[in-house]
Write a protein that holds these residues in place. Structure first.
Motif, PDB file in Angstrom:
ATOM      1  N   ASP A 133      16.841  -2.114  -8.829  1.00 60.58           N
ATOM      2  CA  ASP A 133      17.688  -1.313  -7.951  1.00 60.58           C
ATOM      3  C   ASP A 133      17.560  -1.748  -6.496  1.00 60.58           C
ATOM      4  O   ASP A 133      16.490  -2.161  -6.040  1.00 60.58           O
ATOM      5  CB  ASP A 133      17.333   0.166  -8.063  1.00 60.58           C
ATOM      6  CG  ASP A 133      17.651   0.745  -9.430  1.00 60.58           C
ATOM      7  OD1 ASP A 133      18.657   0.306 -10.014  1.00 60.58           O
ATOM      8  OD2 ASP A 133      16.888   1.610  -9.899  1.00 60.58           O
ATOM      9  N   ARG A 134      18.632  -1.586  -5.788  1.00 57.61           N
ATOM     10  CA  ARG A 134      18.685  -1.917  -4.370  1.00 57.61           C
ATOM     11  C   ARG A 134      18.084  -0.788  -3.534  1.00 57.61           C
ATOM     12  O   ARG A 134      18.086   0.375  -3.955  1.00 57.61           O
ATOM     13  CB  ARG A 134      20.146  -2.158  -3.989  1.00 57.61           C
ATOM     14  CG  ARG A 134      20.378  -2.557  -2.529  1.00 57.61           C
ATOM     15  CD  ARG A 134      21.865  -2.704  -2.276  1.00 57.61           C
ATOM     16  NE  ARG A 134      22.412  -3.754  -3.124  1.00 57.61           N
ATOM     17  CZ  ARG A 134      22.426  -5.047  -2.795  1.00 57.61           C
ATOM     18  NH1 ARG A 134      21.923  -5.430  -1.648  1.00 57.61           N
ATOM     19  NH2 ARG A 134      22.947  -5.937  -3.610  1.00 57.61           N
ATOM     20  N   ASP A 135      17.582  -1.141  -2.363  1.00 62.11           N
ATOM     21  CA  ASP A 135      17.171  -0.134  -1.388  1.00 62.11           C
ATOM     22  C   ASP A 135      18.327   0.852  -1.214  1.00 62.11           C
ATOM     23  O   ASP A 135      19.442   0.452  -0.861  1.00 62.11           O
ATOM     24  CB  ASP A 135      16.848  -0.830  -0.059  1.00 62.11           C
ATOM     25  CG  ASP A 135      16.314   0.110   1.007  1.00 62.11           C
ATOM     26  OD1 ASP A 135      16.752   1.274   1.056  1.00 62.11           O
ATOM     27  OD2 ASP A 135      15.470  -0.329   1.811  1.00 62.11           O
TER      28      ASP A 135
ATOM     29  N   VAL B 206      15.524 -12.668   4.544  1.00 63.00           N
ATOM     30  CA  VAL B 206      14.962 -11.861   5.628  1.00 63.00           C
ATOM     31  C   VAL B 206      15.101 -10.365   5.351  1.00 63.00           C
ATOM     32  O   VAL B 206      14.958  -9.546   6.263  1.00 63.00           O
ATOM     33  CB  VAL B 206      15.632 -12.196   6.983  1.00 63.00           C
ATOM     34  CG1 VAL B 206      15.262 -13.596   7.425  1.00 63.00           C
ATOM     35  CG2 VAL B 206      17.153 -12.039   6.898  1.00 63.00           C
ATOM     36  N   CYS B 207      15.332 -10.025   4.102  1.00 64.68           N
ATOM     37  CA  CYS B 207      15.542  -8.611   3.810  1.00 64.68           C
ATOM     38  C   CYS B 207      14.938  -8.214   2.465  1.00 64.68           C
ATOM     39  O   CYS B 207      13.741  -8.093   2.328  1.00 64.68           O
ATOM     40  CB  CYS B 207      17.038  -8.283   3.874  1.00 64.68           C
ATOM     41  SG  CYS B 207      17.378  -6.502   3.726  1.00 64.68           S
ATOM     42  N   ARG B 208      15.773  -7.959   1.481  1.00 66.36           N
ATOM     43  CA  ARG B 208      15.415  -7.398   0.175  1.00 66.36           C
ATOM     44  C   ARG B 208      14.989  -5.928   0.288  1.00 66.36           C
ATOM     45  O   ARG B 208      14.319  -5.398  -0.590  1.00 66.36           O
ATOM     46  CB  ARG B 208      14.326  -8.226  -0.532  1.00 66.36           C
ATOM     47  CG  ARG B 208      14.827  -9.586  -0.991  1.00 66.36           C
ATOM     48  CD  ARG B 208      13.768 -10.374  -1.678  1.00 66.36           C
ATOM     49  NE  ARG B 208      12.616 -10.612  -0.839  1.00 66.36           N
ATOM     50  CZ  ARG B 208      12.574 -11.506   0.152  1.00 66.36           C
ATOM     51  NH1 ARG B 208      13.625 -12.267   0.401  1.00 66.36           N
ATOM     52  NH2 ARG B 208      11.505 -11.664   0.879  1.00 66.36           N
ATOM     53  N   GLY B 209      15.391  -5.291   1.389  1.00 66.11           N
ATOM     54  CA  GLY B 209      15.164  -3.863   1.532  1.00 66.11           C
ATOM     55  C   GLY B 209      13.700  -3.476   1.547  1.00 66.11           C
ATOM     56  O   GLY B 209      12.822  -4.266   1.892  1.00 66.11           O
ATOM     57  N   CYS B 210      13.419  -2.225   1.157  1.00 62.18           N
ATOM     58  CA  CYS B 210      12.048  -1.715   1.112  1.00 62.18           C
ATOM     59  C   CYS B 210      11.770  -1.166  -0.279  1.00 62.18           C
ATOM     60  O   CYS B 210      12.365  -0.167  -0.701  1.00 62.18           O
ATOM     61  CB  CYS B 210      11.838  -0.628   2.158  1.00 62.18           C
ATOM     62  SG  CYS B 210      10.172   0.083   2.136  1.00 62.18           S
ATOM     63  N   GLN B 211      10.860  -1.816  -0.992  1.00 65.81           N
ATOM     64  CA  GLN B 211      10.533  -1.372  -2.342  1.00 65.81           C
ATOM     65  C   GLN B 211       9.870   0.008  -2.347  1.00 65.81           C
ATOM     66  O   GLN B 211      10.065   0.796  -3.278  1.00 65.81           O
ATOM     67  CB  GLN B 211       9.611  -2.400  -3.008  1.00 65.81           C
ATOM     68  CG  GLN B 211      10.251  -3.763  -3.219  1.00 65.81           C
ATOM     69  CD  GLN B 211       9.328  -4.731  -3.940  1.00 65.81           C
ATOM     70  OE1 GLN B 211       8.712  -4.377  -4.934  1.00 65.81           O
ATOM     71  NE2 GLN B 211       9.234  -5.954  -3.433  1.00 65.81           N
TER      72      GLN B 211
ATOM     73  N   ARG C 235       0.809  -1.212   0.000  1.00 64.37           N
ATOM     74  CA  ARG C 235       0.000   0.000   0.000  1.00 64.37           C
ATOM     75  C   ARG C 235       0.841   1.261   0.000  1.00 64.37           C
ATOM     76  O   ARG C 235       0.362   2.339  -0.363  1.00 64.37           O
ATOM     77  CB  ARG C 235      -0.922   0.008   1.237  1.00 64.37           C
ATOM     78  CG  ARG C 235      -1.885   1.193   1.284  1.00 64.37           C
ATOM     79  CD  ARG C 235      -2.855   1.137   0.115  1.00 64.37           C
ATOM     80  NE  ARG C 235      -3.796   2.236   0.101  1.00 64.37           N
ATOM     81  CZ  ARG C 235      -3.710   3.297  -0.704  1.00 64.37           C
ATOM     82  NH1 ARG C 235      -2.689   3.415  -1.525  1.00 64.37           N
ATOM     83  NH2 ARG C 235      -4.631   4.239  -0.665  1.00 64.37           N
ATOM     84  N   LYS C 236       2.097   1.156   0.365  1.00 65.54           N
ATOM     85  CA  LYS C 236       2.910   2.353   0.540  1.00 65.54           C
ATOM     86  C   LYS C 236       3.383   2.965  -0.772  1.00 65.54           C
ATOM     87  O   LYS C 236       3.968   4.046  -0.766  1.00 65.54           O
ATOM     88  CB  LYS C 236       4.102   2.040   1.437  1.00 65.54           C
ATOM     89  CG  LYS C 236       3.717   1.742   2.884  1.00 65.54           C
ATOM     90  CD  LYS C 236       4.903   1.257   3.679  1.00 65.54           C
ATOM     91  CE  LYS C 236       5.984   2.310   3.761  1.00 65.54           C
ATOM     92  NZ  LYS C 236       7.156   1.841   4.532  1.00 65.54           N
ATOM     93  N   PHE C 237       3.180   2.267  -1.882  1.00 66.99           N
ATOM     94  CA  PHE C 237       3.541   2.850  -3.177  1.00 66.99           C
ATOM     95  C   PHE C 237       2.701   2.191  -4.264  1.00 66.99           C
ATOM     96  O   PHE C 237       2.180   1.079  -4.066  1.00 66.99           O
ATOM     97  CB  PHE C 237       5.041   2.679  -3.455  1.00 66.99           C
ATOM     98  CG  PHE C 237       5.473   1.275  -3.793  1.00 66.99           C
ATOM     99  CD1 PHE C 237       5.824   0.935  -5.096  1.00 66.99           C
ATOM    100  CD2 PHE C 237       5.552   0.288  -2.807  1.00 66.99           C
ATOM    101  CE1 PHE C 237       6.245  -0.348  -5.415  1.00 66.99           C
ATOM    102  CE2 PHE C 237       5.970  -0.995  -3.122  1.00 66.99           C
ATOM    103  CZ  PHE C 237       6.318  -1.319  -4.431  1.00 66.99           C
TER     104      PHE C 237
END
Length: 549
Positions: free
Chosen positions: A531-533, A513-518, A472-474
């Protein structure tokens, strides 16, 4: 256990019937063996059966339930002497093949057996029923207890292939009740359920031991934004568009679709109602009730509310939690969320505690409030059950705010992890915290949703007009519930893209446990699939991968 051929007949019978011998006593036991001549387990049970039918024809003063007890003990011995069956999950639910159903005329017999009673002993009493004997799938321990009506119902559903809707109609009950019966039987190992289909692409699994558990989820969350109506106008709101809510009749169809989705995926369903403010949805209590009747666990992500609606919801079905937001200390929070919001929120947290509702507080972190996170955590120490934060996604009105510098954020995370050791309400959420944990030798955690970035993995966001987004954030559109089923949307190629995350994270040992924040990456103009976080500071990232900035 196997029978030793060198054991005496008496020893063999003692192996089969230890509780019978204990209850009968040595004199009666020896008398029965003498009466049998060439005793065997079968002749022993036949003797006891005859004693039940004609007490005057055999030895007197035998406990009237001893025949049933002998049948139970014979079943236990046979199962213990048998090689365990293959209990690996299959494509469909099946009855544990190492399960016996012994008809009895007495209740509480397992409680009278040494080693099997799991509650205060009860004396056997007359009553028709059944005793379950089975091998527990995980531990392989032998289990024995009186069968309940729910146990028998669960077995009937599977053996006669009765679907949950039909069972609920026939029993004049809710699907929630039938689902609870089913899940209890699965938890007990009476039924064996297929493995969850909510699982990661195996290519994302690195060779790190222990990470396998982060690849499969046994639950799925529908984050349902049921209305855009809101009594606040926050300065970082992601979406102030005028989306119209779907009709209540369509909402019922969505509940049924979600119910079918969770059954087919072999997971438990959870709904987080949010908005806007979900309590402003005209038919919210009716929708909440209908969701409870389908067996979903339920939560609210909303604004402070009055006591009465919370009480009514608790009476329908207790909330798993109620989450509100605070954006820092009082002055800054009220600047973001409106005058008086901070005090109303603290009062509401007290109300949730009075109502026995688990409370959660979320903060949206930006460059202006990062230094207020830990002071706020101290204020909330005695006020809430859980406090954590998300980084701002510079989307919608949130684009007017800014994020901190990556190096400043890195130092903040180090302080946050240290503070969590002494403040019991602080919870970990941001995936990048795992970098700090690894650097300091602490155990890793599941990240944002328990599985790293959960976008289109163990949750999706359903918007008021039926659009489904990975997060929901994007903007992360993956389909419309008005056009396709949730299963079709979830298994679509677009959903898989969001689920797999950025290719820049492929091969990273922290990926599960990661993959950053899309959402953060999107808000900073990056491609979430390549692209990486931009805040990632992991020094052991895959060779050749860039930071995405």
């Amino acid at each position: 256990m196997k029978i030793n051929n060198h054991l005496s007949t008496c020893d063999v019978l003692t192996q089969h019937f230890p509780n019978c011998r204990r209850i009968l006593g040595n004199i009666t036991w020896d008398g029965i063996l003498a009466a049998l001549g060439k005793p065997s387990p079968e002749s022993f049970i036949h003797f006891l059966d005859a004693s039940e039918l004609d007490p005057t024809a055999q030895i007197k003063d035998i406990a009237p339930y001893i025949y049933d007890l002998a049948c139970i003990e014979q079943g236990i011995f046979k199962l213990s002497d048998k090689e365990p069956s293959d209990l690996s999950p299959r494509e469909t639910v099946f009855v544990n093949p190492d399960l016996m159903l012994v008809p009895v005329s007495w209740k509480h017999l397992p409680d009278a057996m040494a080693g099997y009673g799991n509650k205060p002993p009860q004396k056997p009493e007359p009553g028709e029923g059944h005793v379950l004997i089975w091998r527990e799938p995980v531990t392989c321990h032998l289990m024995c207890r009186d069968a309940t009506d729910d146990d028998l119902l669960a077995l009937k559903l599977m053996v006669e292939e009765i679907d949950f809707d039909t069972a609920a109609r026939r029993g004049k009950t809710s699907r929630a009740k039938i689902l609870a019966v089913f899940h209890h039987a699965v938890n007990e190992g009476i039924l064996i359920n297929p493995k969850s289909l909510i699982r990661r692409n195996p290519e994302l699994l690195t060779d790190n031991p222990g990470f396998e558990s982060y690849m499969v989820s046994d639950s799925f969350t529908l984050q349902w934004h049921i209305t855009q109506a809101c009594d606040l106008h926050c300065r970082h709101c992601y979406d102030r568009s005028s989306r119209h809510s779907i009709p209540f009749s369509k909402a019922m169809e969505i509940l049924d679709d979600f119910f079918d989705f969770t059954l087919a995926a072999h997971v438990r369903g959870h709904i987080t109602f949010t908005g806007g403010n979900p309590l402003l949805y005209p038919d919210f209590e009716k929708l909440y009730y209908e969701a409870s009747q389908r067996g979903f666990s339920l939560a609210i992500l909303g604004n402070p509310a009055q006591k009465e609606p919370i009480t009514r919801l608790q009476e329908i079905q207790p909330l798993t939690h109620y989450q509100i937001s605070l954006e820092g200390l009082e002055a800054y929070n009220d600047y973001i969320r409106g005058k008086g919001h901070f005090k109303r929120s603290l009062d509401f947290l007290d109300l949730l505690r009075e109502q026995d509702v688990y409370s959660m507080v979320m903060l949206t972190l930006n460059s202006d409030n990062m230094n207020q996170v830990l002071p706020l955590a101290e204020i909330l120490r005695e006020k809430t059950d859980s406090f954590t934060f998300n980084r701002l996604a510079m989307v919608g009105e949130g684009a007017a705010l800014t994020l901190p510098e990556p190096e400043d954020y890195r130092r903040f995370l180090q302080k946050f992890v240290r503070a969590a050791a002494s403040n019991p309400v602080i919870r970990m959420k941001d995936n990048l915290i795992n970098i700090v944990k690894e650097d300091t030798g602490r155990d890793l955690f599941g990240g944002c949703t328990g599985f790293g970035c959960g976008a289109a993995f163990n949750f999706v966001a359903l918007l008021p007009d039926g659009e489904v987004h990975a997060c929901r954030k994007f903007p992360s559109y993956i389909g419309s519930i008005n056009e396709n089923s949730l299963d079709e949307i979830y298994t679509s190629a677009r959903a898989r893209q969001y689920r797999d995350g950025s290719s820049a994270c492929k091969g990273c040992r922290l990926s599960p446990v990661c993959r950053g924040c899309q959402a953060v990456a999107y808000g900073m103009g990056l491609n979430v699939f390549t692209d990486r976080d931009p805040f990632c500071f992991y020094e052991n990232r895959p060779s050749g991968a860039t930071l995405g900035v």
